[in-house]
Design an enzyme around this catalytic site. Structure first.
Site, short mmCIF file in Angstrom:
data_model
loop_
_atom_site.label_atom_id
_atom_site.label_comp_id
_atom_site.label_asym_id
_atom_site.label_seq_id
_atom_site.Cartn_x
_atom_site.Cartn_y
_atom_site.Cartn_z
N TYR A 34 0.87 -1.16 0.00
CA TYR A 34 0.00 0.00 0.00
C TYR A 34 0.91 1.21 0.00
O TYR A 34 1.48 1.57 1.02
CB TYR A 34 -0.92 -0.01 1.23
CG TYR A 34 -1.79 1.22 1.31
CD1 TYR A 34 -2.91 1.35 0.49
CD2 TYR A 34 -1.49 2.24 2.20
CE1 TYR A 34 -3.70 2.48 0.57
CE2 TYR A 34 -2.29 3.37 2.27
CZ TYR A 34 -3.39 3.49 1.45
OH TYR A 34 -4.17 4.61 1.52
N ASP B 160 -2.27 -1.46 -3.82
CA ASP B 160 -2.70 -0.10 -4.08
C ASP B 160 -1.45 0.75 -4.18
O ASP B 160 -0.85 1.11 -3.17
CB ASP B 160 -3.62 0.38 -2.94
CG ASP B 160 -4.10 1.80 -3.12
OD1 ASP B 160 -3.63 2.50 -4.05
OD2 ASP B 160 -4.95 2.23 -2.32
#
Length: 165
Positions: A11, A52
């Protein structure tokens, strides 16, 4: 390691507001990721880096790109960092299979973004050269974003050909 494949889930920080300390942190984080990714490639192992990335790599990856020019997810420095990462030898699974399609993995909760298909592609699967030939299919389960009280991210998945392993 799953089925002989090293899988890294990440992330990457958002970085907003940009410029500023959060953006600087994002860029340092990105550089550390790039350094680690280069090291992973040097091992000649099958590796997938999933997550992400908080990056919209191209104008094709964002609804109305002109509205995102100053955002940390679309700034030229961030897009270049992603491009440099991929150019180490990684393959962007979704973009490889769908080179010209607008595909989004994220829809904000505001202004009916999902209903208007006003999304972003910020979730990515990067494949090492050892995994690239195994890539069979990939998709975004966009419909899941339309469920009540669901995540603002759509499930993204790939399928690899186990028979080629």
């Amino acid at each position: 390691m799953v089925g002989g494949i090293v899988i890294g889930c990440l992330y990457l920080p958002n970085g907003n507001p940009a410029p500023g300390p959060k953006f600087d942190y994002k860029m340092r984080w990105f550089q550390r990721l790039a350094d680690h990714a280069q090291q992973l490639l040097s091992y000649n192992l099958p590796v997938i880096l999933i997550g992400d990335y908080n990056v919209m790599p191209t104008e094709l990856d964002v609804y109305k790109p002109e509205r995102w020019v100053e955002d940390a997810l679309f700034r030229p420095e961030v897009r270049q960092a992603f491009k440099d990462l991929v150019n180490q030898g990684w393959t962007d699974a979704i973009r490889t299979l769908y080179p010209d399609q607008k595909i989004y993995t994220f829809y904000d909760y505001f202004r009916n973004a999902y209903g208007r298909d006003a999304g972003l592609r910020i979730d990515h699967f990067l494949l090492s050269p050892e995994v690239k030939p195994l890539l069979k299919s990939a998709a975004v389960d966009r419909h899941v974003r339309g469920w009540e009280k669901t995540s603002d991210h759509c499930p993204v998945w790939i399928e690899i050909d186990a028979e080629k392993e």
